[in-house]
Motif scaffolding. Structure first.
Motif, PDB file in Angstrom:
ATOM      1  N   ALA A 173       0.879  -1.316  -0.014  1.00 39.33           N
ATOM      2  CA  ALA A 173       0.044   0.027   0.009  1.00 39.33           C
ATOM      3  C   ALA A 173       0.980   1.361  -0.006  1.00 39.33           C
ATOM      4  O   ALA A 173       0.506   2.279  -0.891  1.00 39.33           O
ATOM      5  CB  ALA A 173      -0.872   0.066   1.291  1.00 39.33           C
ATOM      6  N   MET A 174       1.861   1.347   0.694  1.00 42.95           N
ATOM      7  CA  MET A 174       2.668   2.434   0.903  1.00 42.95           C
ATOM      8  C   MET A 174       3.704   2.651  -0.258  1.00 42.95           C
ATOM      9  O   MET A 174       3.788   3.500  -0.808  1.00 42.95           O
ATOM     10  CB  MET A 174       3.550   2.237   2.383  1.00 42.95           C
ATOM     11  N   ALA A 175       4.049   1.696  -0.712  1.00 43.98           N
ATOM     12  CA  ALA A 175       5.013   1.477  -1.996  1.00 43.98           C
ATOM     13  C   ALA A 175       4.301   2.205  -3.122  1.00 43.98           C
ATOM     14  O   ALA A 175       4.668   2.770  -3.978  1.00 43.98           O
ATOM     15  CB  ALA A 175       5.665   0.229  -2.453  1.00 43.98           C
ATOM     16  N   THR A 176       2.955   1.746  -3.379  1.00 46.54           N
ATOM     17  CA  THR A 176       2.210   2.078  -4.452  1.00 46.54           C
ATOM     18  C   THR A 176       1.749   3.500  -4.097  1.00 46.54           C
ATOM     19  O   THR A 176       1.741   4.280  -5.419  1.00 46.54           O
ATOM     20  CB  THR A 176       0.831   1.101  -4.714  1.00 46.54           C
ATOM     21  N   GLU A 177       1.517   3.955  -3.280  1.00 35.61           N
ATOM     22  CA  GLU A 177       1.207   5.199  -2.805  1.00 35.61           C
ATOM     23  C   GLU A 177       2.302   6.246  -3.157  1.00 35.61           C
ATOM     24  O   GLU A 177       1.942   7.401  -3.553  1.00 35.61           O
ATOM     25  CB  GLU A 177       0.450   5.463  -1.394  1.00 35.61           C
ATOM     26  N   TYR A 197      -3.139  -3.322  -2.404  1.00 38.47           N
ATOM     27  CA  TYR A 197      -3.079  -2.011  -3.281  1.00 38.47           C
ATOM     28  C   TYR A 197      -4.261  -1.359  -3.090  1.00 38.47           C
ATOM     29  O   TYR A 197      -4.346  -0.271  -3.184  1.00 38.47           O
ATOM     30  CB  TYR A 197      -3.196  -2.494  -4.802  1.00 38.47           C
ATOM     31  N   ASP A 198      -5.516  -2.155  -2.816  1.00 37.11           N
ATOM     32  CA  ASP A 198      -6.898  -1.574  -2.418  1.00 37.11           C
ATOM     33  C   ASP A 198      -7.027  -1.756  -0.956  1.00 37.11           C
ATOM     34  O   ASP A 198      -7.865  -2.630  -0.778  1.00 37.11           O
ATOM     35  CB  ASP A 198      -8.037  -2.043  -3.434  1.00 37.11           C
ATOM     36  N   ILE A 199      -6.829  -0.693  -0.246  1.00 42.48           N
ATOM     37  CA  ILE A 199      -7.208  -0.988   1.100  1.00 42.48           C
ATOM     38  C   ILE A 199      -8.637  -0.939   1.618  1.00 42.48           C
ATOM     39  O   ILE A 199      -9.252  -1.180   2.563  1.00 42.48           O
ATOM     40  CB  ILE A 199      -6.637   0.092   2.101  1.00 42.48           C
ATOM     41  N   VAL A 200      -9.558  -0.190   0.451  1.00 45.97           N
ATOM     42  CA  VAL A 200     -11.072  -0.283   0.728  1.00 45.97           C
ATOM     43  C   VAL A 200     -11.309  -1.414   0.366  1.00 45.97           C
ATOM     44  O   VAL A 200     -12.298  -2.146   1.277  1.00 45.97           O
ATOM     45  CB  VAL A 200     -11.421   0.810  -0.031  1.00 45.97           C
ATOM     46  N   SER A 201     -10.864  -1.895  -0.580  1.00 43.01           N
ATOM     47  CA  SER A 201     -11.398  -3.680  -0.801  1.00 43.01           C
ATOM     48  C   SER A 201     -11.246  -4.481   0.235  1.00 43.01           C
ATOM     49  O   SER A 201     -11.758  -5.289   0.665  1.00 43.01           O
ATOM     50  CB  SER A 201     -10.946  -3.855  -2.093  1.00 43.01           C
ATOM     51  N   ALA A 231      -5.402   2.811  -4.687  1.00 45.79           N
ATOM     52  CA  ALA A 231      -6.226   2.368  -5.767  1.00 45.79           C
ATOM     53  C   ALA A 231      -7.355   3.668  -6.264  1.00 45.79           C
ATOM     54  O   ALA A 231      -7.893   3.570  -7.488  1.00 45.79           O
ATOM     55  CB  ALA A 231      -7.208   1.303  -5.443  1.00 45.79           C
ATOM     56  N   ARG A 232      -7.098   4.937  -5.671  1.00 47.08           N
ATOM     57  CA  ARG A 232      -7.950   5.889  -5.978  1.00 47.08           C
ATOM     58  C   ARG A 232      -7.053   6.556  -7.254  1.00 47.08           C
ATOM     59  O   ARG A 232      -7.745   7.294  -7.906  1.00 47.08           O
ATOM     60  CB  ARG A 232      -8.054   6.903  -4.912  1.00 47.08           C
ATOM     61  N   PRO A 258      -6.068 -10.986  -1.859  1.00 51.71           N
ATOM     62  CA  PRO A 258      -6.621 -11.674  -3.259  1.00 51.71           C
ATOM     63  C   PRO A 258      -6.119 -10.705  -4.485  1.00 51.71           C
ATOM     64  O   PRO A 258      -6.203  -9.768  -4.837  1.00 51.71           O
ATOM     65  CB  PRO A 258      -8.221 -11.546  -3.258  1.00 51.71           C
ATOM     66  N   PRO A 259      -5.225 -11.616  -5.470  1.00 52.46           N
ATOM     67  CA  PRO A 259      -4.666 -10.787  -6.645  1.00 52.46           C
ATOM     68  C   PRO A 259      -5.490 -10.290  -7.398  1.00 52.46           C
ATOM     69  O   PRO A 259      -5.259  -9.074  -7.988  1.00 52.46           O
ATOM     70  CB  PRO A 259      -3.929 -12.057  -7.067  1.00 52.46           C
ATOM     71  N   GLN A 260      -6.722 -10.549  -7.494  1.00 51.19           N
ATOM     72  CA  GLN A 260      -7.831  -9.912  -8.613  1.00 51.19           C
ATOM     73  C   GLN A 260      -8.089  -8.493  -8.090  1.00 51.19           C
ATOM     74  O   GLN A 260      -8.307  -7.679  -8.981  1.00 51.19           O
ATOM     75  CB  GLN A 260      -8.836 -10.770  -8.655  1.00 51.19           C
ATOM     76  N   ALA A 261      -7.966  -8.199  -6.505  1.00 52.42           N
ATOM     77  CA  ALA A 261      -8.354  -7.082  -6.058  1.00 52.42           C
ATOM     78  C   ALA A 261      -7.178  -6.138  -6.007  1.00 52.42           C
ATOM     79  O   ALA A 261      -7.341  -4.997  -5.635  1.00 52.42           O
ATOM     80  CB  ALA A 261      -9.184  -7.210  -4.888  1.00 52.42           C
ATOM     81  N   HIS A 262      -5.786  -6.784  -6.190  1.00 50.65           N
ATOM     82  CA  HIS A 262      -4.783  -5.934  -5.799  1.00 50.65           C
ATOM     83  C   HIS A 262      -3.861  -6.083  -6.604  1.00 50.65           C
ATOM     84  O   HIS A 262      -3.607  -5.150  -7.675  1.00 50.65           O
ATOM     85  CB  HIS A 262      -4.268  -6.479  -4.340  1.00 50.65           C
ATOM     86  N   ALA A 263      -2.838  -6.934  -6.781  1.00 48.60           N
ATOM     87  CA  ALA A 263      -1.817  -7.204  -8.088  1.00 48.60           C
ATOM     88  C   ALA A 263      -2.516  -6.871  -9.470  1.00 48.60           C
ATOM     89  O   ALA A 263      -1.919  -6.282 -10.283  1.00 48.60           O
ATOM     90  CB  ALA A 263      -1.076  -8.541  -7.865  1.00 48.60           C
TER      91      ALA A 263
END
Length: 305
Positions: A173-177, A197-201, A231-232, A258-263
């Motif tokens: 999360a921090m790396a992508t942000e 990647y998507d902390i809301v999900s 993810a925003r 889960p990869p589908q919601a993140h990677a």
């Protein structure tokens, strides 16, 4: 906990917070990118600001680089560094590897799961840093403030030529942000293993423990989570960026992140705009695959070329 919606922009510290004279070093040597200091020419790092302990004269088990392991406090947040001997305060053209640990871990990950990639990175002439970032705080204001402090601290000591980000799980999360929001200059790329990647999900669809952990960080304020969610960012935020995502297949093999919601979502968003949006898959679930360190090292060499 600070739940302000306004995260201050990254303020680049253009002044050297230390001078060579102040720490008793004259004629600081410059470390070449991808250069490996030889033991004959190496000099231990002088004491760093905020230093609380060190081990000197360690040797990488891969390339034989002599390095120092230094523990520092940055604005009250703990961090560990690997510094190749020969790189001293004032050195220029220094490449840096920033490590982002998983949930429940800390800066001590540099001596654990990140030890191997840390040693491989010093073989590439890189300074390596793993900050605690307040613990398991995802992209909260507190965690981002510690990241900004870390950049100002390190860039005030060395002339940083380039930065590479390496994250595992929660650290994604921090790396992508950092990369999407350009919170650090001259980032060559982010290498993310089983990363969030998507902390809301994750908050809405993850386990009860994940829901509570993320909720406690953001006060169960969904609007606040959305404003801090990597993810925003639209795809254009990834223009010119490089990202390599390592994740488990099939999707069901990693129910933790889960990869589908993140990677997969990250790569789908970044790919149309990024210089590189590459993937490598494994079948180890949420465990870091055995190839990650050697693959990351090869990727760093390519990104630093």
């Amino acid at each position: 906990m600070d739940t302000s919606h306004n995260v201050p922009p990254l303020q680049f510290n253009r002044r050297q917070v230390l001078t060579i004279a102040a720490i008793g070093v004259a004629g600081a040597a410059a470390a070449p990118v991808l250069g490996i200091p030889t033991p004959a020419a190496a000099a231990p790092s002088p004491r760093l600001p905020g230093e609380v302990g060190r081990q000197t004269g360690l040797i990488s088990r891969y390339g034989g680089t002599v390095f120092d392991h230094i523990r520092v406090s940055i604005g009250g947040d703990q961090a560990r560094l690997f510094v190749p001997q020969g790189i001293v305060p004032g050195a220029s053209a220094v490449p840096v590897l920033w490590l982002y640990h998983g949930t429940g871990s800390s800066h001590d990950a540099l001596l654990g799961g990140f030890r191997h990639i840390g040693e491989r990175a010093v073989d590439l002439g890189m300074v390596v840093i793993c900050q605690n970032l307040g613990g398991s705080l995802y992209t909260s204001d507190v965690a981002q403030r510690h990241q900004i402090n870390g950049w100002n601290y390190l860039s005030g000591i060395y002339g940083i030529h380039s930065n590479i980000l390496r994250a595992t799980s929660h650290g994604g999360a921090m790396a992508t942000e950092v990369l999407a929001s350009r919170r650090m200059p001259n980032v060559r790329g982010a290498y993310i293993v089983n990363g969030v990647y998507d902390i809301v999900s994750l908050y809405l669809t993850g386990t009860a423990a994940q829901h509570d952990r993320i909720g406690n960080v953001f006060g169960h304020d969904l609007a606040l989570m959305k404003s801090h969610n990597p993810a925003r960012h639209p795809g254009a935020a990834w223009t010119g960026a490089r990202v390599r995502a390592v994740y488990s297949q099939p999707d069901a093999s990693d129910p933790t992140v889960p990869p589908q919601a993140h990677a997969k979502a990250l790569i789908a968003t970044a790919a149309p705009f990024a210089v590189e949006a590459s993937v490598r898959t494994h079948s180890s679930g949420h465990a870091t695959p055995s190839f990650a360190d050697s693959d990351a090292q090869a990727t760093f060499v390519r990104w630093l070329a």
